[in-house]
Design a protein around this motif. Structure first.
Motif, PDB file in Angstrom:
ATOM      1  N   GLU A  75      41.414-165.413  56.186  1.00 43.09           N
ATOM      2  CA  GLU A  75      39.773-164.599  55.909  1.00 43.09           C
ATOM      3  C   GLU A  75      39.327-165.868  54.582  1.00 43.09           C
ATOM      4  O   GLU A  75      38.196-165.865  55.527  1.00 43.09           O
ATOM      5  N   ILE A  76      39.756-166.264  54.067  1.00 41.11           N
ATOM      6  CA  ILE A  76      39.134-167.233  53.182  1.00 41.11           C
ATOM      7  C   ILE A  76      38.704-168.444  53.922  1.00 41.11           C
ATOM      8  O   ILE A  76      39.362-169.445  54.213  1.00 41.11           O
ATOM      9  N   SER A  77      37.472-169.106  53.316  1.00 41.74           N
ATOM     10  CA  SER A  77      36.939-169.811  53.986  1.00 41.74           C
ATOM     11  C   SER A  77      36.722-170.496  53.215  1.00 41.74           C
ATOM     12  O   SER A  77      35.272-170.244  52.336  1.00 41.74           O
ATOM     13  N   ALA A  78      36.071-171.560  52.875  1.00 43.94           N
ATOM     14  CA  ALA A  78      35.079-172.707  52.080  1.00 43.94           C
ATOM     15  C   ALA A  78      34.054-172.691  52.926  1.00 43.94           C
ATOM     16  O   ALA A  78      33.628-173.541  54.088  1.00 43.94           O
ATOM     17  N   THR A  79      33.255-172.776  51.607  1.00 45.42           N
ATOM     18  CA  THR A  79      31.429-172.485  51.921  1.00 45.42           C
ATOM     19  C   THR A  79      30.437-173.922  51.244  1.00 45.42           C
ATOM     20  O   THR A  79      31.453-174.371  50.439  1.00 45.42           O
ATOM     21  N   ASP A  80      29.544-174.098  51.650  1.00 40.13           N
ATOM     22  CA  ASP A  80      29.839-175.122  50.641  1.00 40.13           C
ATOM     23  C   ASP A  80      27.509-174.706  50.867  1.00 40.13           C
ATOM     24  O   ASP A  80      26.453-175.687  50.593  1.00 40.13           O
ATOM     25  N   ASP A  81      27.388-173.754  50.567  1.00 36.02           N
ATOM     26  CA  ASP A  81      26.240-172.777  50.079  1.00 36.02           C
ATOM     27  C   ASP A  81      26.063-173.346  48.668  1.00 36.02           C
ATOM     28  O   ASP A  81      27.392-173.003  47.254  1.00 36.02           O
ATOM     29  N   VAL A  82      25.104-174.571  47.816  1.00 34.68           N
ATOM     30  CA  VAL A  82      24.599-175.184  47.170  1.00 34.68           C
ATOM     31  C   VAL A  82      23.403-174.287  46.183  1.00 34.68           C
ATOM     32  O   VAL A  82      23.130-174.740  45.324  1.00 34.68           O
ATOM     33  N   THR A  83      23.240-172.787  46.377  1.00 36.64           N
ATOM     34  CA  THR A  83      22.180-172.071  46.069  1.00 36.64           C
ATOM     35  C   THR A  83      22.578-171.932  44.486  1.00 36.64           C
ATOM     36  O   THR A  83      22.068-172.294  43.252  1.00 36.64           O
ATOM     37  N   GLU A  84      24.207-171.233  44.379  1.00 41.89           N
ATOM     38  CA  GLU A  84      24.286-171.433  42.843  1.00 41.89           C
ATOM     39  C   GLU A  84      24.043-172.650  41.772  1.00 41.89           C
ATOM     40  O   GLU A  84      23.278-172.659  41.000  1.00 41.89           O
ATOM     41  N   VAL A  85      24.543-173.060  42.427  1.00 41.57           N
ATOM     42  CA  VAL A  85      24.376-174.940  41.930  1.00 41.57           C
ATOM     43  C   VAL A  85      22.895-175.580  41.877  1.00 41.57           C
ATOM     44  O   VAL A  85      22.718-175.612  40.009  1.00 41.57           O
ATOM     45  N   ILE A  86      22.277-175.028  42.601  1.00 36.14           N
ATOM     46  CA  ILE A  86      20.598-175.065  42.107  1.00 36.14           C
ATOM     47  C   ILE A  86      19.773-174.532  41.056  1.00 36.14           C
ATOM     48  O   ILE A  86      19.102-175.066  40.390  1.00 36.14           O
ATOM     49  N   ASP A  87      20.641-173.116  41.254  1.00 31.42           N
ATOM     50  CA  ASP A  87      20.401-171.692  40.139  1.00 31.42           C
ATOM     51  C   ASP A  87      21.275-172.507  39.255  1.00 31.42           C
ATOM     52  O   ASP A  87      19.889-172.483  37.493  1.00 31.42           O
ATOM     53  N   PHE A  88      21.646-173.145  38.554  1.00 32.05           N
ATOM     54  CA  PHE A  88      22.566-173.330  37.589  1.00 32.05           C
ATOM     55  C   PHE A  88      21.888-174.517  37.105  1.00 32.05           C
ATOM     56  O   PHE A  88      21.167-174.366  35.878  1.00 32.05           O
ATOM     57  N   LEU A  89      21.422-175.478  37.661  1.00 29.94           N
ATOM     58  CA  LEU A  89      20.933-176.443  37.231  1.00 29.94           C
ATOM     59  C   LEU A  89      19.441-176.489  36.723  1.00 29.94           C
ATOM     60  O   LEU A  89      19.151-176.889  35.762  1.00 29.94           O
ATOM     61  N   LYS A  90      18.718-175.558  37.450  1.00 26.50           N
ATOM     62  CA  LYS A  90      17.174-175.040  37.403  1.00 26.50           C
ATOM     63  C   LYS A  90      17.036-174.165  35.960  1.00 26.50           C
ATOM     64  O   LYS A  90      16.557-174.312  34.631  1.00 26.50           O
ATOM     65  N   LYS A  91      18.244-173.360  35.520  1.00 35.52           N
ATOM     66  CA  LYS A  91      18.196-172.835  34.559  1.00 35.52           C
ATOM     67  C   LYS A  91      18.764-173.911  33.284  1.00 35.52           C
ATOM     68  O   LYS A  91      18.445-173.392  31.855  1.00 35.52           O
ATOM     69  N   THR A  92      19.446-174.762  33.012  1.00 32.52           N
ATOM     70  CA  THR A  92      20.236-175.855  32.370  1.00 32.52           C
ATOM     71  C   THR A  92      18.529-176.952  31.693  1.00 32.52           C
ATOM     72  O   THR A  92      18.415-177.477  30.879  1.00 32.52           O
ATOM     73  N   THR A  93      17.368-176.834  32.840  1.00 31.91           N
ATOM     74  CA  THR A  93      15.871-177.499  32.272  1.00 31.91           C
ATOM     75  C   THR A  93      14.580-176.241  31.076  1.00 31.91           C
ATOM     76  O   THR A  93      13.778-176.266  30.520  1.00 31.91           O
ATOM     77  N   SER A  94      16.140-175.054  30.649  1.00 32.14           N
ATOM     78  CA  SER A  94      14.759-173.684  30.151  1.00 32.14           C
ATOM     79  C   SER A  94      15.095-174.437  28.712  1.00 32.14           C
ATOM     80  O   SER A  94      16.383-175.572  28.173  1.00 32.14           O
ATOM     81  N   GLU A  95      13.895-173.702  27.624  1.00 28.23           N
ATOM     82  CA  GLU A  95      14.258-174.055  26.632  1.00 28.23           C
ATOM     83  C   GLU A  95      15.157-173.745  25.649  1.00 28.23           C
ATOM     84  O   GLU A  95      16.067-173.928  24.528  1.00 28.23           O
ATOM     85  N   GLU A  96      15.634-172.200  26.124  1.00 28.81           N
ATOM     86  CA  GLU A  96      17.211-171.741  25.566  1.00 28.81           C
ATOM     87  C   GLU A  96      18.295-172.581  25.260  1.00 28.81           C
ATOM     88  O   GLU A  96      18.883-172.961  25.041  1.00 28.81           O
ATOM     89  N   PHE A  97      18.244-173.327  27.106  1.00 30.27           N
ATOM     90  CA  PHE A  97      19.700-174.312  27.383  1.00 30.27           C
ATOM     91  C   PHE A  97      19.535-175.706  26.310  1.00 30.27           C
ATOM     92  O   PHE A  97      20.629-176.006  25.683  1.00 30.27           O
ATOM     93  N   GLU A  98      18.594-176.150  26.359  1.00 28.46           N
ATOM     94  CA  GLU A  98      18.368-177.297  25.645  1.00 28.46           C
ATOM     95  C   GLU A  98      19.356-176.765  24.268  1.00 28.46           C
ATOM     96  O   GLU A  98      19.131-178.018  23.868  1.00 28.46           O
TER      97      GLU A  98
END
Length: 249
Positions: A75-98
């Motif tokens: 049942e388990i399959s490896a997907t290549d959805d990069v949405t979460e990674v993109i969301d994380f990278l966007k979060k790293t540009t926030s003032e709080e993360f900086e």
């Protein structure tokens, strides 16, 4: 499905059953006990003893567990959805993360010795982190195996940067406990801040992506952890070469 201690407990005849089962998952889940005994060239009593050592009350329960294990793997399959990674990278540009990265950079700058720690895939990230920071002018070591001896005065008062997706690996937790006993500061990079490694740490940075497992293997993306390594490494270089006012540039 089979634990090491279970397999080690098998005698020669029971091992024949184990060998047949591991090579014929698809067939065994449909076999009756007499059929399995015949194919493995053992008695039905041997099959039952084998099932008992696999923590099953009988052959029927063993077949149920075997089928669940087999179907779970399919049942388990490896997907290549990069949405979460993109969301994380966007979060790293926030003032709080900086600001958090700047604070951690100051901790790293003050450390006389830095040890990167991880196991499995996180061990590879730890090795990469030590190499990356060394390229930025801060010599580091890494430990990527659970039984590496750390009872040395060299490790006293060091900064230990720990990578763990789940934050619940017994090997990694063991390292953290031993390092804390030597007055080391712990900076952890985990998937969530609500885990044992994070709670044991002086500093933690979490990235929050979906856990992904392929059968027994954790294949959760390591891209956020690598991104954090590179962001900290570049801030470290600017901090040491240009001064503290440049960490957030």
């Amino acid at each position: 499905m089979f634990r090491v201690e279970q397999v080690k407990s098998l005698n020669d005849l029971e091992m024949e059953v184990y060998q047949y089962v591991t090579k014929n998952y698809d067939k065994v889940k449909y076999m009756r006990i007499r059929e399995l005994a015949q194919e493995a060239h053992v008695s039905t009593s041997t099959v039952l003893r084998f099932c008992k050592k696999m923590d099953c009350n009988g052959y029927a329960e063993f077949k149920v567990k075997l089928k669940q294990h087999f179907e779970k793997g399919k049942e388990i399959s490896a997907t290549d959805d990069v949405t979460e990674v993109i969301d994380f990278l966007k979060k790293t540009t926030s003032e709080e993360f900086e600001k958090k990265l700047d604070m951690l950079t100051e901790v790293i700058v003050r450390a006389n010795r830095i040890i990167f720690v991880g196991s499995g895939m996180s061990g590879i990230v730890a090795k990469y982190g030590a190499r990356y920071f060394s390229s930025m002018g801060k010599f580091c070591l890494y430990i990527d195996e659970p039984h590496y001896p750390t009872e040395s005065r060299f490790f006293e008062n060091a900064l230990v940067i720990v990578f763990s997706v789940s934050g619940e690996s017994n090997d990694t937790i063991g390292h953290v406990i031993r390092f804390k006993e030597q007055n080391c500061q712990i900076l952890s990079v985990t998937n969530t801040e609500n885990c044992t490694v994070a709670k044991l740490s002086d500093y933690n940075i979490a990235y929050y992506v979906t856990y992904t497992r392929l059968k027994v293997y954790d294949i959760t993306t390591q891209m956020p952890a690598i991104s954090i390594v590179e962001r900290l490494g570049k801030k470290l270089y600017r901090y040491t070469s240009e001064g503290t006012d440049h960490t957030s540039n």
